[in-house]
Design an enzyme around this catalytic site. Structure first.
Site, PDB file in Angstrom:
ATOM      1  N   ASP A  63      38.491  12.884  36.226  1.00 54.61           N
ATOM      2  CA  ASP A  63      38.539  14.283  36.642  1.00 54.61           C
ATOM      3  C   ASP A  63      38.829  15.215  35.477  1.00 54.61           C
ATOM      4  OD1 ASP A  63      41.107  13.291  36.352  1.00 54.61           O
ATOM      5  OD2 ASP A  63      41.654  13.517  38.442  1.00 54.61           O
ATOM      6  N   ASN A 116      51.263  13.344  46.993  1.00 57.36           N
ATOM      7  CA  ASN A 116      50.692  13.529  48.335  1.00 57.36           C
ATOM      8  C   ASN A 116      49.622  12.471  48.622  1.00 57.36           C
ATOM      9  OD1 ASN A 116      48.548  14.318  46.779  1.00 57.36           O
ATOM     10  ND2 ASN A 116      48.286  16.332  47.716  1.00 57.36           N
ATOM     11  N   HIS A 121      47.053  11.740  46.628  1.00 60.97           N
ATOM     12  CA  HIS A 121      45.707  11.958  46.081  1.00 60.97           C
ATOM     13  C   HIS A 121      45.351  10.910  45.029  1.00 60.97           C
ATOM     14  CE1 HIS A 121      47.487  14.906  42.893  1.00 60.97           C
ATOM     15  NE2 HIS A 121      47.204  13.774  42.288  1.00 60.97           N
ATOM     16  N   GLU A 127      42.087  15.290  47.433  1.00 61.38           N
ATOM     17  CA  GLU A 127      43.236  15.733  48.210  1.00 61.38           C
ATOM     18  C   GLU A 127      43.047  15.295  49.666  1.00 61.38           C
ATOM     19  OE1 GLU A 127      45.662  16.844  46.664  1.00 61.38           O
ATOM     20  OE2 GLU A 127      45.138  18.291  45.112  1.00 61.38           O
TER      21      GLU A 127
HETATM   22  C1  F6R Z   1      44.653  12.019  36.726  1.00 60.00           C
HETATM   23  C2  F6R Z   1      44.479  11.896  38.167  1.00 60.00           C
HETATM   24  C3  F6R Z   1      45.613  12.073  39.109  1.00 60.00           C
HETATM   25  C4  F6R Z   1      46.893  11.350  38.677  1.00 60.00           C
HETATM   26  C5  F6R Z   1      48.006  11.569  39.689  1.00 60.00           C
HETATM   27  C6  F6R Z   1      49.306  10.953  39.228  1.00 60.00           C
HETATM   28  O1  F6R Z   1      43.434  11.835  36.034  1.00 60.00           O
HETATM   29  O2  F6R Z   1      43.392  11.694  38.590  1.00 60.00           O
HETATM   30  O3  F6R Z   1      45.225  11.578  40.381  1.00 60.00           O
HETATM   31  O4  F6R Z   1      46.624   9.979  38.551  1.00 60.00           O
HETATM   32  O5  F6R Z   1      48.214  12.940  39.860  1.00 60.00           O
HETATM   33  O6  F6R Z   1      49.765  11.607  38.084  1.00 60.00           O
HETATM   34  P1  F6R Z   1      50.993  11.049  37.255  1.00 60.00           P
HETATM   35  O7  F6R Z   1      50.575   9.786  36.617  1.00 60.00           O
HETATM   36  O8  F6R Z   1      51.288  12.136  36.244  1.00 60.00           O
HETATM   37  O9  F6R Z   1      52.108  10.852  38.210  1.00 60.00           O
END
Ligand code: F6R
Length: 231
Positions: A67, A136, A138, A143
């Site tokens: 992403d 959450n 995701h 989402e």
């Molecule tokens: C990042 C991504 C997000 C993260 C998620 C967890 O490329 O796709 O889904 O993997 O927000 O983020 P952290 O590792 O910072 O807790």
């Protein structure tokens, strides 16, 4: 599905880097899907260490990231391109032009989503996909929603994701409200998935790996994959 346990972040990072390193050694031309965020930073450090020690080389590996924020160019320190360059790409010998992220400044995000899905498809989706998980639930920026998005798509970020990600920005107002992300369908086409929740995500990770599969929570679809490893 396989669940590996690690007590500490350092141990998890070594374990995950070991799995990725083994894939690269076994299959030097492999395609990796990579994630940003706090969870994989230690893993990237371990991969860089192994490369510097001469144990791992990436000259034929291709990468596609999950992403990118809409509105941020690759030279913006908050962009995911910048993050990847800093933590991995500039520190190992990935081939020139072999690393890919969605273009967050493309003029037409729907067209960019189609271009990126086609690119991921042309790389055979992925031999190994590394994923974190949001508070959450995701995955990527998928989402909670009513249906599983099949392909790469632009998405409006939820307030909880904006709040969670604001720790990396000066002000919450600076966090982009849109992103472009691989869809759940893109994820399920990967040959193997490695899910690495940070320490603060134990509850949501347990739910993700062992809970029921209601479509309103996007991430529990992962257990449907044949080669899922959660750490
Ligand atoms: C990042 C991504 C997000 C993260 C998620 C967890 O490329 O796709 O889904 O993997 O927000 O983020 P952290 O590792 O910072 O807790």
């Amino acid at each position: 599905m396989r669940i590996l346990k690690a007590e500490k972040y350092e141990e998890m990072s070594a374990l995950v880097a070991g799995v990725i390193g083994a894939r690269v050694l076994l299959q030097p031309r492999c395609g990796l899907v990579l994630a940003t965020g706090s969870s994989p930073i230690g893993t990237y450090e371990k991969l860089v260490e192994a490369h510097r020690a001469g144990r791992l080389e990436f000259s034929q590996v291709r990468t596609v990231n999950l992403d990118e924020y809409c509105g941020l160019s690759g030279d913006n320190p908050q962009s995911y391109r910048y993050f990847m360059e800093k933590h991995l790409f500039s520190q190992v010998n990935l081939p020139q032009g072999g690393t890919h992220l969605p273009n967050g400044t493309a003029p037409d995000m729907e067209a960019e989503a189609r271009r990126y899905e086609a690119l991921v498809e042309s790389l055979g989706y992925a031999d190994l996909q590394l994923r974190g998980i949001g508070h959450n639930g995701h995955i990527g920026f998928n989402e909670p929603c009513d249906s599983f998005p099949a392909a790469v798509h632009p998405v409006e970020l939820t307030e909880s994701t904006i709040q969670a990600n604001s720790r990396l920005f000066d002000r919450v107002e600076d966090v982009p409200t849109r992103a472009i992300t691989m869809g759940t369908g893109t994820t399920l086409k990967a040959r193997r998935i490695l899910l690495i929740p940070g320490a603060d995500k134990r509850a949501i990770a347990e739910k993700a790996l062992t809970g029921p599969i209601p479509p309103r929570v996007p991430r529990p679809v992962l257990p449907l994959h044949r080669h899922l490893t959660g750490i």
